[in-house]
Design a protein around this motif. Structure first.
Motif, PDB file in Angstrom:
ATOM      1  N   VAL A   1       0.827  -1.218   0.000  1.00 39.60           N
ATOM      2  CA  VAL A   1       0.000   0.000   0.000  1.00 39.60           C
ATOM      3  C   VAL A   1       0.857   1.262   0.000  1.00 39.60           C
ATOM      4  CG1 VAL A   1      -2.058  -0.991   1.072  1.00 39.60           C
ATOM      5  CG2 VAL A   1      -0.240  -0.131   2.521  1.00 39.60           C
ATOM      6  N   LEU A   2       2.121   1.104   0.465  1.00 38.53           N
ATOM      7  CA  LEU A   2       3.011   2.267   0.545  1.00 38.53           C
ATOM      8  C   LEU A   2       4.386   1.865   0.028  1.00 38.53           C
ATOM      9  CD1 LEU A   2       3.504   5.203   1.698  1.00 38.53           C
ATOM     10  CD2 LEU A   2       4.335   4.076   3.756  1.00 38.53           C
ATOM     11  N   LYS A   3       4.945   2.717  -0.825  1.00 36.29           N
ATOM     12  CA  LYS A   3       6.266   2.415  -1.376  1.00 36.29           C
ATOM     13  C   LYS A   3       7.095   3.696  -1.372  1.00 36.29           C
ATOM     14  CE  LYS A   3       8.267  -0.125  -5.231  1.00 36.29           C
ATOM     15  NZ  LYS A   3       8.003  -0.814  -6.484  1.00 36.29           N
ATOM     16  N   MET A   4       8.313   3.604  -0.857  1.00 34.67           N
ATOM     17  CA  MET A   4       9.238   4.738  -0.930  1.00 34.67           C
ATOM     18  C   MET A   4      10.396   4.348  -1.820  1.00 34.67           C
ATOM     19  SD  MET A   4       9.484   6.838   2.562  1.00 34.67           S
ATOM     20  CE  MET A   4       8.029   7.467   3.362  1.00 34.67           C
ATOM     21  N   GLU A   5      10.758   5.237  -2.724  1.00 33.47           N
ATOM     22  CA  GLU A   5      11.870   4.966  -3.637  1.00 33.47           C
ATOM     23  C   GLU A   5      12.886   6.091  -3.542  1.00 33.47           C
ATOM     24  OE1 GLU A   5      10.223   4.547  -7.537  1.00 33.47           O
ATOM     25  OE2 GLU A   5       9.182   2.675  -7.081  1.00 33.47           O
ATOM     26  N   GLU A   6      14.072   5.765  -3.032  1.00 33.60           N
ATOM     27  CA  GLU A   6      15.206   6.702  -2.988  1.00 33.60           C
ATOM     28  C   GLU A   6      14.807   8.064  -2.394  1.00 33.60           C
ATOM     29  OE1 GLU A   6      18.448   5.877  -4.494  1.00 33.60           O
ATOM     30  OE2 GLU A   6      17.566   3.891  -4.351  1.00 33.60           O
ATOM     31  N   LEU A   7      13.999   8.043  -1.317  1.00 36.30           N
ATOM     32  CA  LEU A   7      13.517   9.305  -0.736  1.00 36.30           C
ATOM     33  C   LEU A   7      14.662  10.061  -0.061  1.00 36.30           C
ATOM     34  CD1 LEU A   7      10.783  10.918   0.063  1.00 36.30           C
ATOM     35  CD2 LEU A   7      11.275   9.990   2.327  1.00 36.30           C
ATOM     36  N   LYS A   8      14.743  11.369  -0.351  1.00 37.23           N
ATOM     37  CA  LYS A   8      15.714  12.232   0.325  1.00 37.23           C
ATOM     38  C   LYS A   8      14.979  13.435   0.892  1.00 37.23           C
ATOM     39  CE  LYS A   8      19.679  11.184  -2.645  1.00 37.23           C
ATOM     40  NZ  LYS A   8      20.727  11.732  -3.515  1.00 37.23           N
ATOM     41  N   LYS A   9      15.401  13.868   2.084  1.00 38.93           N
ATOM     42  CA  LYS A   9      14.886  15.116   2.637  1.00 38.93           C
ATOM     43  C   LYS A   9      16.054  15.898   3.213  1.00 38.93           C
ATOM     44  CE  LYS A   9      12.235  18.364   4.062  1.00 38.93           C
ATOM     45  NZ  LYS A   9      11.736  19.343   3.080  1.00 38.93           N
ATOM     46  N   TYR A  10      16.369  17.025   2.563  1.00 34.41           N
ATOM     47  CA  TYR A  10      17.439  17.910   3.023  1.00 34.41           C
ATOM     48  C   TYR A  10      16.812  19.223   3.486  1.00 34.41           C
ATOM     49  CZ  TYR A  10      20.707  14.906   0.348  1.00 34.41           C
ATOM     50  OH  TYR A  10      21.432  13.849  -0.144  1.00 34.41           O
ATOM     51  N   TYR A  11      17.425  19.831   4.491  1.00 27.70           N
ATOM     52  CA  TYR A  11      17.019  21.181   4.915  1.00 27.70           C
ATOM     53  C   TYR A  11      18.193  22.117   4.672  1.00 27.70           C
ATOM     54  CZ  TYR A  11      13.271  18.888   7.574  1.00 27.70           C
ATOM     55  OH  TYR A  11      12.179  18.146   7.950  1.00 27.70           O
ATOM     56  N   GLU A  12      17.902  23.307   4.177  1.00 24.22           N
ATOM     57  CA  GLU A  12      18.953  24.317   4.040  1.00 24.22           C
ATOM     58  C   GLU A  12      18.909  25.219   5.262  1.00 24.22           C
ATOM     59  OE1 GLU A  12      18.968  26.468   0.401  1.00 24.22           O
ATOM     60  OE2 GLU A  12      19.644  24.744  -0.760  1.00 24.22           O
TER      61      GLU A  12
ATOM     62  N   LEU B   1      15.986   6.763   1.295  1.00 24.82           N
ATOM     63  CA  LEU B   1      15.171   5.749   1.964  1.00 24.82           C
ATOM     64  C   LEU B   1      14.369   4.974   0.925  1.00 24.82           C
ATOM     65  CD1 LEU B   1      13.426   7.447   5.032  1.00 24.82           C
ATOM     66  CD2 LEU B   1      15.519   6.159   4.994  1.00 24.82           C
ATOM     67  N   SER B   2      14.462   3.660   0.957  1.00 29.79           N
ATOM     68  CA  SER B   2      13.652   2.824   0.059  1.00 29.79           C
ATOM     69  C   SER B   2      13.059   1.676   0.861  1.00 29.79           C
ATOM     70  CB  SER B   2      14.515   2.242  -1.069  1.00 29.79           C
ATOM     71  OG  SER B   2      15.025   3.280  -1.875  1.00 29.79           O
ATOM     72  N   PHE B   3      11.748   1.524   0.818  1.00 30.12           N
ATOM     73  CA  PHE B   3      11.106   0.370   1.445  1.00 30.12           C
ATOM     74  C   PHE B   3       9.660   0.262   0.961  1.00 30.12           C
ATOM     75  CE2 PHE B   3       9.874   3.762   4.338  1.00 30.12           C
ATOM     76  CZ  PHE B   3       8.551   3.449   4.654  1.00 30.12           C
ATOM     77  N   GLU B   4       9.054  -0.895   1.268  1.00 25.38           N
ATOM     78  CA  GLU B   4       7.642  -1.123   0.956  1.00 25.38           C
ATOM     79  C   GLU B   4       6.928  -1.518   2.249  1.00 25.38           C
ATOM     80  OE1 GLU B   4       7.633  -4.332  -1.807  1.00 25.38           O
ATOM     81  OE2 GLU B   4       8.018  -3.066  -3.561  1.00 25.38           O
TER      82      GLU B   4
ATOM     83  N   LYS C   1      10.554   9.270  -4.418  1.00 19.12           N
ATOM     84  CA  LYS C   1       9.099   9.119  -4.570  1.00 19.12           C
ATOM     85  C   LYS C   1       8.479   8.454  -3.344  1.00 19.12           C
ATOM     86  CE  LYS C   1       9.131   8.431  -9.600  1.00 19.12           C
ATOM     87  NZ  LYS C   1       8.927   7.442 -10.663  1.00 19.12           N
ATOM     88  N   ILE C   2       7.233   8.883  -3.035  1.00 22.13           N
ATOM     89  CA  ILE C   2       6.384   8.152  -2.083  1.00 22.13           C
ATOM     90  C   ILE C   2       5.118   7.786  -2.845  1.00 22.13           C
ATOM     91  CG2 ILE C   2       5.114   8.205   0.089  1.00 22.13           C
ATOM     92  CD1 ILE C   2       6.918  10.419   1.064  1.00 22.13           C
TER      93      ILE C   2
ATOM     94  N   GLY D   1      20.068   9.375   9.128  1.00 29.84           N
ATOM     95  CA  GLY D   1      19.393   9.559   7.840  1.00 29.84           C
ATOM     96  C   GLY D   1      19.433   8.362   6.914  1.00 29.84           C
ATOM     97  N   HIS D   2      20.273   7.367   7.226  1.00 28.90           N
ATOM     98  CA  HIS D   2      20.416   6.180   6.368  1.00 28.90           C
ATOM     99  C   HIS D   2      19.644   5.002   6.951  1.00 28.90           C
ATOM    100  CE1 HIS D   2      23.967   7.488   3.870  1.00 28.90           C
ATOM    101  NE2 HIS D   2      24.051   8.356   4.856  1.00 28.90           N
ATOM    102  N   VAL D   3      19.129   4.128   6.078  1.00 28.04           N
ATOM    103  CA  VAL D   3      18.653   2.809   6.528  1.00 28.04           C
ATOM    104  C   VAL D   3      19.891   1.917   6.547  1.00 28.04           C
ATOM    105  CG1 VAL D   3      17.223   0.812   5.981  1.00 28.04           C
ATOM    106  CG2 VAL D   3      16.362   3.097   5.520  1.00 28.04           C
ATOM    107  N   VAL D   4      20.273   1.432   7.740  1.00 29.77           N
ATOM    108  CA  VAL D   4      21.496   0.613   7.823  1.00 29.77           C
ATOM    109  C   VAL D   4      21.185  -0.887   7.866  1.00 29.77           C
ATOM    110  CG1 VAL D   4      22.942   2.419   8.837  1.00 29.77           C
ATOM    111  CG2 VAL D   4      21.653   0.892  10.342  1.00 29.77           C
ATOM    112  N   GLU D   5      19.933  -1.232   8.241  1.00 31.37           N
ATOM    113  CA  GLU D   5      19.551  -2.646   8.231  1.00 31.37           C
ATOM    114  C   GLU D   5      18.038  -2.741   8.097  1.00 31.37           C
ATOM    115  OE1 GLU D   5      20.175  -6.871  10.619  1.00 31.37           O
ATOM    116  OE2 GLU D   5      21.137  -5.073  11.409  1.00 31.37           O
ATOM    117  N   MET D   6      17.591  -3.778   7.380  1.00 31.24           N
ATOM    118  CA  MET D   6      16.155  -3.990   7.239  1.00 31.24           C
ATOM    119  C   MET D   6      15.893  -5.469   6.974  1.00 31.24           C
ATOM    120  SD  MET D   6      13.552  -1.820   4.958  1.00 31.24           S
ATOM    121  CE  MET D   6      11.832  -2.223   4.848  1.00 31.24           C
ATOM    122  N   GLY D   7      14.845  -5.982   7.617  1.00 30.58           N
ATOM    123  CA  GLY D   7      14.495  -7.380   7.392  1.00 30.58           C
ATOM    124  C   GLY D   7      13.316  -7.766   8.263  1.00 30.58           C
TER     125      GLY D   7
END
Length: 693
Positions: free
Chosen positions: A354-365, A386-389, A423-424, A585-591
């Motif tokens: 139902v939800l998919k994130m592809e290479e999401l980045k969020k930077y603040y200046e 960030l990428s996950f489903e 993308k989200i 800010g990084h996903v370092v492990e997922m499972g």
């Protein structure tokens, strides 16, 4: 002046009763409370909010305010009755011989004074030593509490330090005069689990080094197991069980102690086959306590006419080390009887993505001189690719320390922020660039949030029912007020609150009840995805079990996808299907949960698991304490984001960890972002081992 060496109890509280007096009535806060702390001993005081733990501590400090009074019993420090001391004698003892560390470090620090000056004041006032000598001692104590660059620390203001560093300074301040008794009131509640582990380690080491006795107040049984020699369990103003850690943990003899342990997620608990058992009913208000046993109305072993006949004294448990209980039936109850699951719960069927994130980045200046404009612009990289489903009916846990980017990602998902890149996809539709004010009512209703602090999310001047109806109006639910009111009452049923609560104001509700209203509001529009941001961390353990169970029940009924943000890995292990570990800010492990909680781990996950306090004497844990704080997202380290704190870095040749961000490697759906080789990862030992029965 310090009193000469004393070999009796450092602190002896005997049949203490404390009341607070209001215009309406006397409110008994503590009754018939007794505890002893021997030289060099650490005693834990545990129980739910409002049970009187902090009142006991304030009684010892003789700091009960205008309305508080000791109405019975005695508090003796090194044999001297504190009630008989003059104001001057008390001032000499406080801070000099008895020191207290509070939950919120900034409450103890002066924001306008440098750390060095604040620390030096303590022995200068209490012992009359020179500023030079006091400054030398401050330098020594700041070194003892393992703060980096002690000279720079002494020259800093409190706001220039992280929360964990501030708490270390407060501990240093408490130790400046080498007190005989240190009272710690929930000293790690506001800290990350990794910082908590380091602080607990520190307190134990310093206790040994300085020979300090400790009274450790906490609602976390795992922390008490790791720090204390003895334990006193409190309920509704009374001590209900006292004894050594082994006696109380392994041979508990009070129904409340047993109920507390059944409501926390120990290894082996499972949301379907071995669910947690919440304590039924509510904590009694001080002026509404029942007759006889205070715990009677919530107790599985209650006998009418016996347990509620008269006040119940503490009774000795034969053969144990100073083990006592306030239970009439402690010799009749089968304490070893296994907990029978009330009902087998079906595992939620996991459906489509139902939800998919592809290479999401969020930077603040951020402008280098944001206050006055000008200066260079710096970039804060809050989320990095960030990428996950997430699938229908699934619980995905997102874990990591403060500042790792968990809440930023939640804000982008909710539309409170827009993405910098990537993308989200919600049901296949891109939403990353649509702020919340431009989202349709359907999209807003689909993605809802349950916040950490239920006190901040409710309007104090609006009834509970009106707040839920207001959410239904925003979601465009129903054609008239009657339809919406009926739905609101159904939602109160869903979160197991009486329908009469519709007419109550938030101030009339407990913390757990307020959180249920927040959950009802989140599900008002039939949410498909609920982001639960630390939804139980502000609640007592017994209430946590009920709220967690409630979320699971609603998820089964509504087939909701739950994104559970937390730093408490015990609760994550209990309720999540998959786990995503974030660092800087990084996903370092997922499972899957089983993959993440068993080796091989990412080195950061390994340290997180080691830091979690577990209230079980049969559990052995590897001891890994992370050095240093999380680096700033404005100035991240080169290469692997975790390399500045990693104990495995020396195993990777050629400075690769400092030079390159590791690739994400995947095996059987288990992802780890690390430079360690397959062979090195395979050599990892389990962090948590449960001894065979």
């Amino acid at each position: 002046m310090k009193s000469p060496d004393y070999d009796g109890p450092i602190l002896e509280i005997d049949q203490l009763s404390i009341s607070f007096f209001t215009r309406l009535r006397e409110i008994p806060a503590v009754m018939d409370f007794s505890v002893k702390v021997m030289p060099g001993e650490a005693v834990g005081l545990v129980g739910e909010s409002g049970c009187g733990k902090s009142t006991v501590a304030l009684g010892v400090m003789q700091d009960l305010g205008v309305n508080g009074r000791v109405v019975g019993g005695t508090i003796k420090f090194k044999g001297r009755d504190l009630a008989g001391l003059s104001a001057e004698e008390l001032r000499d003892i406080r801070g000099n011989e008895i020191a207290m560390i509070y939950q919120e470090p900034m409450a103890s620090l002066n924001p306008a004074m440098k750390i060095g000056k604040q620390l030096a004041e303590v022995p200068m006032i209490h012992e009359g030593i020179s500023r030079e000598e006091a400054t030398q001692r401050a330098l020594q104590v700041v070194t003892d509490v393992k703060l980096p660059d002690p000279k720079r620390m002494l020259d800093s203001y409190p706001h220039q330090l992280s929360g964990g560093q501030q708490q270390r300074i407060v501990i240093a301040m408490a130790l400046m005069s080498k007190p005989a008794l240190l009272i710690l009131d929930e000293p790690t509640t506001a800290l990350d689990v990794t910082v908590e582990a380091a602080i607990v380690d520190l307190v134990k080491d310093l206790g040994k080094k300085y020979g300090t006795s400790m009274l450790f107040i906490s609602h976390n049984l795992g922390l008490v197991l790791e720090t204390c020699d003895r334990l006193c369990v409190m309920y509704s103003g009374e001590a209900v069980e006292t004894g050594s850690i082994d006696d109380v943990f392994d041979k508990m003899r009070h129904p409340y102690t047993q109920a507390l342990f059944r409501s926390i997620p120990l290894p082996g608990a499972d949301k379907t086959s071995r669910p947690l058992k919440a304590i039924p009913g509510n904590f009694p208000l001080p002026h509404e306590r029942p007759k006889g046993c205070n715990f009677g109305p919530r107790c599985d072993y209650f006998v009418k006419g016996r347990c509620d006949a008269k006040a119940i004294p503490m009774a000795r448990i034969a053969g144990d080390d100073r083990h006592t209980t306030r239970c009439l039936r402690h010799e009749e109850i089968d304490w070893d009887a296994p907990l029978v699951a009330e009902e087998d719960k079906d595992r939620t069927r996991v459906g489509e993505v139902v939800l998919k994130m592809e290479e999401l980045k969020k930077y603040y200046e951020v402008s280098a001189n944001a206050l006055f404009g000008g200066g260079q612009t710096k970039v804060v990289k809050a989320n990095e690719t960030l990428s996950f489903e997430a699938r229908e009916g699934e619980t995905l846990a997102i874990v990591g320390e403060s500042g790792c980017g968990k809440s930023t990602f939640a804000k982008v998902l909710m539309g409170l922020e827009t993405a910098t890149d990537g993308k989200i996809l919600l049901h296949g539709k891109e939403i990353q660039d649509i702020p919340i004010e431009k989202r349709g009512a359907g999209t807003i209703a689909d993605v809802q949030m349950v916040f950490q602090n239920p006190f901040d999310t409710l309007n104090p001047s609006m009834t509970v029912g009106r707040q839920i109806v207001r959410a239904l109006e925003i979601f465009g639910y129903g054609s008239n007020d009657k339809v919406r009111r009926d739905r609101m009452l159904t939602l109160l049923d869903l979160v197991k609150l009486p329908r009469a609560f519709a007419d109550r104001m938030p101030r009339q509700l407990s913390g757990g009840q307020k959180q249920r209203v927040g959950i009802a509001r989140a599900f008002a529009g039939g949410a498909k995805i609920v982001v639960a941001d630390e939804p139980v961390s502000a609640l007592d353990v017994s209430v946590q079990a009920a709220v967690t169970d409630l979320l699971m029940d609603i998820q089964r009924e509504e087939k909701t996808t739950l994104l559970f943000i937390s730093h408490d890995l015990s609760i994550v292990r209990y309720l999540s299907d998959r786990v995503m570990v974030m660092y800087l800010g990084h996903v370092v492990e997922m499972g899957t949960t089983d993959q993440v909680f068993a080796p091989p781990y990412h080195p950061y996950t390994e340290a997180l698991l080691s830091a979690v306090p577990i209230a079980d004497t049969s559990v052995e844990k590897a001891h890994i304490v992370l050095e240093g704080d999380i680096p700033s997202a404005m100035n991240p380290p080169p290469g692997c984001p975790f390399q500045t704190r990693c104990r495995w870095k020396s195993e990777v040749p050629g400075g690769l960890c400092e030079a390159e961000v590791p690739p994400m490697r995947t095996q059987d759906g288990h992802q780890i972002k690390c430079h360690l080789s397959e062979e090195q990862l395979a050599r990892m030992e389990p962090v948590i081992k449960v001894a065979a029965e």
